[in-house]
Design an enzyme around this catalytic site. Structure first.
Site, PDB file in Angstrom:
ATOM      1  N   ASN A   8      57.805  89.723   8.359  1.00 44.59           N
ATOM      2  CA  ASN A   8      56.649  90.044   8.675  1.00 44.59           C
ATOM      3  C   ASN A   8      56.612  91.111   9.905  1.00 44.59           C
ATOM      4  OD1 ASN A   8      53.813  90.087   9.368  1.00 44.59           O
ATOM      5  ND2 ASN A   8      53.674  88.001  10.151  1.00 44.59           N
ATOM      6  N   PHE A   9      56.380  92.391   9.443  1.00 42.96           N
ATOM      7  CA  PHE A   9      56.369  93.314  10.360  1.00 42.96           C
ATOM      8  C   PHE A   9      55.021  93.290  11.253  1.00 42.96           C
ATOM      9  CE2 PHE A   9      59.200  96.694   7.815  1.00 42.96           C
ATOM     10  CZ  PHE A   9      60.441  95.761   8.061  1.00 42.96           C
ATOM     11  N   LYS A  10      53.965  92.745  10.983  1.00 43.10           N
ATOM     12  CA  LYS A  10      52.722  92.691  11.775  1.00 43.10           C
ATOM     13  C   LYS A  10      52.437  94.115  12.213  1.00 43.10           C
ATOM     14  CE  LYS A  10      53.972  88.139  13.564  1.00 43.10           C
ATOM     15  NZ  LYS A  10      54.301  87.285  14.721  1.00 43.10           N
ATOM     16  N   HIS A  88      47.687  83.715   7.957  1.00 41.30           N
ATOM     17  CA  HIS A  88      48.476  83.689   9.179  1.00 41.30           C
ATOM     18  C   HIS A  88      47.608  83.322  10.598  1.00 41.30           C
ATOM     19  CE1 HIS A  88      51.286  85.292  12.111  1.00 41.30           C
ATOM     20  NE2 HIS A  88      52.177  85.194  11.417  1.00 41.30           N
ATOM     21  N   GLU A 157      54.469  77.583  10.391  1.00 43.50           N
ATOM     22  CA  GLU A 157      54.483  78.329  11.826  1.00 43.50           C
ATOM     23  C   GLU A 157      53.868  77.900  12.840  1.00 43.50           C
ATOM     24  OE1 GLU A 157      55.793  82.602  10.591  1.00 43.50           O
ATOM     25  OE2 GLU A 157      53.619  82.491  10.339  1.00 43.50           O
ATOM     26  N   GLY A 163      56.712  84.092  18.452  1.00 40.82           N
ATOM     27  CA  GLY A 163      56.704  85.185  19.289  1.00 40.82           C
ATOM     28  C   GLY A 163      57.019  84.442  20.691  1.00 40.82           C
ATOM     29  N   SER A 193      59.832  82.288  15.983  1.00 44.90           N
ATOM     30  CA  SER A 193      60.970  82.682  16.775  1.00 44.90           C
ATOM     31  C   SER A 193      62.178  82.198  15.933  1.00 44.90           C
ATOM     32  CB  SER A 193      61.036  81.639  18.164  1.00 44.90           C
ATOM     33  OG  SER A 193      59.853  82.397  18.813  1.00 44.90           O
TER      34      SER A 193
HETATM   35  P1  PGA Z   1      58.170  85.616  15.347  1.00 42.06           P
HETATM   36  O1  PGA Z   1      56.883  85.649  14.389  1.00 42.06           O
HETATM   37  O2  PGA Z   1      59.517  85.650  14.358  1.00 42.06           O
HETATM   38  O3  PGA Z   1      58.264  86.707  15.944  1.00 42.06           O
HETATM   39  O4  PGA Z   1      57.954  84.310  16.013  1.00 42.06           O
HETATM   40  C1  PGA Z   1      57.063  84.977  12.931  1.00 42.06           C
HETATM   41  C2  PGA Z   1      55.526  85.060  12.293  1.00 42.06           C
HETATM   42  O5  PGA Z   1      54.553  84.931  13.285  1.00 42.06           O
HETATM   43  O6  PGA Z   1      55.677  85.318  11.267  1.00 42.06           O
END
Ligand code: PGA
Length: 233
Positions: A8-10, A88, A157, A163, A193
């Site tokens: 997920n590049f966000k 999400h 998640e 994050g 993470s």
């Molecule tokens: P992260 O994000 O790996 O940076 O914790 C995961 C996500 O929100 O899909």
């Protein structure tokens, strides 16, 4: 069997950097890999890779219309995109998407035969109140979600792990995934993470069918190491 790895590049990577990332990654992949990439909307490109699937982080449940700033089904169809992330925590919490709206989106894209990665997960205040509380909360995130949908993949998640650099513990993951697996027969990914240091331990958990990776997917080398770990797990 190889486990699923999704990126997920966000709101990271541009159209150009996404293109070169996808082209380089594709060259490294094997036919048995199960890879999904969710680029930022403006970087969405044709889903025409052999070994990876390009999906959308978001879309509005409409073919087209007056929904400023949103992406409609028509645009996704043109790019042959058939995978979507729904629920999400960043969309639920920052962008205010309710459970009702997530369910409406789910219904719309399920009717279009999309593969749906549906995200659930509790915040820290719920986790601190104990496992039973976590289960109760997660159950509410399945309200009006057809858990038997054949093209469903669930991503667990925990918000406090996203994050933060601190993933959930193996015990917490195992426990929550087992609970989710009582609700739905869908594969369950872990997200929050995930990185090259903890990937082996996470993928060794039997109830983990794969991972959804944010920050550690942005660098192609680190993401490829995660993919290598997922092979033959
Ligand atoms: P992260 O994000 O790996 O940076 O914790 C995961 C996500 O929100 O899909």
């Amino acid at each position: 069997m190889t486990k699923i790895v999704a990126a997920n590049f966000k709101t990271n990577h541009t159209k150009k950097t996404t293109k070169s990332y996808l082209e380089s990654l594709e060259k490294k992949l094997l036919a048995s890999d199960k890879i999904y990439i969710f680029p930022t909307p403006i970087a969405l490109c044709e889903n025409n890779f052999k070994h990876l699937k390009v999906g959308t982080q978001n879309a509005y449940p409409i073919l087209n219309g007056a929904f400023t700033g949103e992406v409609g089904l028509e645009s996704l169809k043109e790019l042959d995109i058939k995978t979507i992330l729904i629920g999400h925590s960043e969309r639920r919490n920052i962008l205010g998407e309710s459970q009702k709206f997530c369910a409406e989106k789910f219904d719309f894209f399920a009717k279009e035969d999309f593969e749906i990665i549906y995200c659930v997960g509790e915040d820290i205040s719920i986790r601190e109140k104990g496992v039973e509380n976590v289960k109760k909360f997660i159950k509410t995130q399945f309200e009006n979600i057809p858990v038997q949908y054949p093209k469903l993949i669930i991503a667990y998640e925990p918000i406090w792990a996203i994050g933060s650099g601190m993933s959930a513990s193996a015990e917490q993951i195992q426990q929550t995934h087992s609970f989710i697996k009582e609700i739905s027969p869908a594969p369950v990914l872990y997200g929050g993470s995930v990185n090259i240091k903890n990937i082996a331990e996470i993928l060794n958990i039997q109830e983990v069918d794969g991972v959804l990776v944010g920050s550690a997917s942005l660098n192609i080398d680190s993401f490829y190491k995660i993919i290598q770990e997922a092979r033959n797990k």
